[in-house]
Structure formats: structure tokens, C-alpha cells
Design an enzyme around this catalytic site. Structure first.
Site, PDB file in Angstrom:
ATOM      1  N   HIS A 160     -18.598  41.343  -9.939  1.00  0.00           N
ATOM      2  CA  HIS A 160     -17.660  41.615 -10.877  1.00  0.00           C
ATOM      3  C   HIS A 160     -16.283  42.450 -10.256  1.00  0.00           C
ATOM      4  CE1 HIS A 160     -16.032  42.481 -14.845  1.00  0.00           C
ATOM      5  NE2 HIS A 160     -16.186  43.729 -14.972  1.00  0.00           N
TER       6      HIS A 160
ATOM      7  N   CYS B 251     -12.560  37.832 -14.256  1.00  0.00           N
ATOM      8  CA  CYS B 251     -12.349  39.219 -14.056  1.00  0.00           C
ATOM      9  C   CYS B 251     -11.689  39.213 -12.647  1.00  0.00           C
ATOM     10  CB  CYS B 251     -13.592  40.089 -13.887  1.00  0.00           C
ATOM     11  SG  CYS B 251     -14.828  39.301 -12.613  1.00  0.00           S
TER      12      CYS B 251
END
Length: 369
Positions: free
Chosen positions: A311, A32
Site C-alpha cells: 500500500h 493508492c
């Protein structure tokens, strides 16, 4: 993503920008950090256009070796030439090349998006500079007699030949800082210039980008053990030092230093501080003291309470619409939602989505106020 894609198309309706593509990127296990930065770069329109132009004029090289530049150009070309307007693409070739190139990104550990951006831009510059040098060497070996007939080589080296070394990556992202040190004894100012692709700013609780930039350029007094050796006085002297932006970049990338090493804990801690970043930024700490206007077009957001896990997602402005990219998923968001990523005013908060890297584009000299 089929449903999400059609949902996005429905949301935009006949306002869907002509020729634009909104594609999510598949996650290959903690990639990510890479996906969020790639989306920000894809919607950095001048960079994207120059990369696609580079690719179309260089893809005919039969023995062209795969490198990060060709893989990135290939990925951007793939996205921009899709028949569908929305969907998901797997940046497999790019991620494989990245891992091959740098062992730092090989593990499935949580990686730093800023480190990746820095590595990528410097790698692209290296490749372009090597290509320019190779082209120059080829030109010199292919026509030695012409060179002699046309006179000395140096004028050529100082003229046309040197130009490619200021690559289109530099033209987009590079700025120049000047580090001024004023001796308090003789008043002589020593200035040292350094280039940058992004500015890393220290942050404080309940602050703003403007105040962080002011602190970045604030005057610091060098005394006691930190005295400055003045060449004119030929001795150590008290001095004042400050950093100013001598040449602002076209694309201003600001990295908020949200990960701080805490000595007592012996580890890094994430600072969830609330730092307001405006949609329109006036850059005032420049050498010329002229306010330069910038417009925010992308934000890489770190989601999570600590530095070693979490994330990354990105917010992107495209054709006056704001979009939220979370790996494979892409959705429209309201402009007012951008402020929910400023950070938390309290130390312990359930909101862990914080702006980490900001991308601003210069509105140009014509728009200066």
C-alpha cells in the site's frame, strides 16, 4: 470521512490555514500509488500554483481535448475551490485518463509510485511542449507578411519563441547532472551533462540520505575491461569517473531504490533498510561545492514487506503542520512521527512502512549557509 474531517478541523482549530484544503482521495482499486503521489504534488505549492494558473488561462479553449494535464489541473482546481475545508474527492476522471493513456496502469495489480511519478511529469512536459509548438506554428501562419517585414525569422526563434519549451514543470523539478571522466594518462576531463526530474539512490542498511548522495557522487576507477576511450590519447585508458549535480533543481525528488533484483532468488526483494532522511537537507555534492539547503515537504511511503503487494500513503508538510494521507483518510501527525518511516534497523521487523520517494524544496540562495 465526515467524522475524520471534522476531527482534523478540530485538531487544527483556529490554526487551520486560510484558504487551504485537506481532502482525501477515493481509491478505485489499488490506486493508492496514484493518490499518494497526487497528494505530494498538490502540496508542492509552486507546482500547484502554476498548474492552477495554467488551467485558469487555458480552460476557455472550446475544443480543448482531455489529456492528463487538463485532468490533473481540473482535479487540483476542484480541491482548491471546495467550500468545505476537509472531505473526500474522487479523482475518477484523472484515473480513467491515466489508464487510457498507459496500459501499464490498467490492471488492478500493485503499481510502482515512482514509475507513475516519472510517467506523469514526462507526460505533462510533452503536452506543454506540443502546445507551445502549436502556438508557435499558429503565430507563424497567422502573420507571414509581418514576419518578412520584421526581418529574418531566426532571431525570433532564438528569442521569445523558444522560451515556453522550458516549461514550468522543468522550472520546478529539472536539475542537471554532469558526468566527469578524467583520463589518468593525460589528465583530460570529459564532461557530459544530463537532465533529471528525480535522483534514484542506492541504499545501504543504517545509512542516511547524505551518505547515499555521497556514494552517488563517489569517484569510480575505470580499468581492466572497463577502460575509457580517451579522444586525446586515441586509445583505451584507465580513468576516474564521478557524477556531480551541476544545476540543482528547485524541487529535489529523491527515489530510494528499495526494490532490488536478487539474482539467487530470481525476483525482486524489498529492502527495509533504515535510511535517515532529515527535515532539512544540505546538498553538498554540487559542482560549485556550495551547500544548498532544502526542506522536506512530502514523503511517499511504501507499506508492505514485498515489491508486488502493499500500500502507499503520504506524509505532507503544509503551513508547518504534518499531515498523513491514506486514500480517503487525512489526519494530523506530529513532526517526530516522520522518523518512524526511516526503515528498519533489523532485517525482520514488524514495521513495514518505509519512506520511498522524498520531496524537498530549495530554501533559495538567500538561505545558503
Amino acid at each position: 470521512m465526515g467524522a475524520a474531517g471534522s476531527k482534523l478541523e478540530k485538531a487544527l482549530g483556529d490554526q487551520f490555514p486560510e484558504g487551504e484544503r485537506y481532502f482525501g482521495l477515493e481509491n478505485f482499486g489499488n490506486t493508492c500509488y496514484c493518490n499518494s503521489v497526487l497528494q505530494a504534488l498538490y502540496f508542492c505549492v509552486p507546482f500547484r500554483e502554476q498548474l492552477l494558473e495554467y488551467y485558469s488561462s487555458n480552460k476557455n479553449g472550446v475544443d480543448a481535448e482531455d489529456n492528463l494535464l487538463t485532468c490533473l489541473a481540473d482535479l487540483f482546481t476542484q480541491i482548491s475551490s471546495q467550500k468545505k475545508k476537509t472531505g473526500v474527492i474522487a479523482p475518477k476522471r484523472f484515473v480513467q485518463r491515466l489508464k487510457k493513456q498507459n496500459e501499464l496502469f490498467r490492471s488492478y495489480m500493485h503499481q510502482d509510485a515512482h514509475e507513475f511519478l516519472n510517467f506523469l511529469l514526462n507526460e505533462l512536459v510533452d503536452i506543454l511542449e506540443k502546445e507551445a509548438q502549436a502556438a508557435k506554428n499558429d503565430a507563424e501562419t497567422s502573420s507571414p507578411s509581418e514576419k518578412t517585414a520584421n526581418g529574418p525569422k531566426n532571431p525570433q526563434a532564438n528569442g521569445v519563441k523558444k522560451e515556453p519549451l522550458v516549461t514550468w514543470v522543468h522550472k520546478n523539478f529539472q536539475g542537471i547532472l554532469t558526468n566527469e571522466t578524467r583520463c589518468l594518462q593525460c589528465e583530460t576531463v570529459t564532461a557530459r551533462d544530463e537532465t533529471f526530474f528525480d535522483l534514484s539512490l542506492d541504499i545501504e542498511q543504517n545509512s542516511s540520505i547524505t551518505s547515499c548522495l555521497k556514494n552517488f557522487s563517489s569517484t569510480e576507477t575505470l580499468n581492466a575491461e572497463d577502460k575509457f576511450f580517451c579522444d586525446k590519447c586515441c586509445s583505451l585508458q584507465e580513468a576516474q569517473k564521478r557524477m556531480k549535480i551541476k544545476k540543482p533543481p528547485h524541487i529535489l525528488v529523491i527515489h530510494l531504490k528499495r526494490f532490488k533484483y536478487i539474482e539467487q532468488l530470481g525476483r525482486y526483494k524489498k529492502l527495509s533498510y533504515r535510511v535517515v532522511f532529515p527535515l532539512e537537507l544540505k546538498l553538498s555534492n554540487t559542482v560549485e561545492d556550495a551547500d544548498l539547503e532544502y526542506s522536506l515537504f512530502a514523503v511517499v511511503v511504501h507499506v508492505g514487506s514485498g515489491p508486488n503487494h502493499g500500500h502507499y500513503v503520504s506524509l505532507v508538510k503544509s503551513h508547518n503542520h504534518w499531515l498523513f494521507f491514506d486514500d480517503e483518510n487525512v489526519e494530523m501527525i506530529d513532526e517526530s512521527a516522520v522518523q518512524t518511516f526511516f526503515g528498519s534497523a533489523q532485517e525482520f521487523s514488524s514495521n513495514t512502512d518505509h519512506g520511498y520517494i522524498l520531496f524537498y524544496e530549495s530554501l533559495g540562495a538567500g538561505n545558503r549557509s
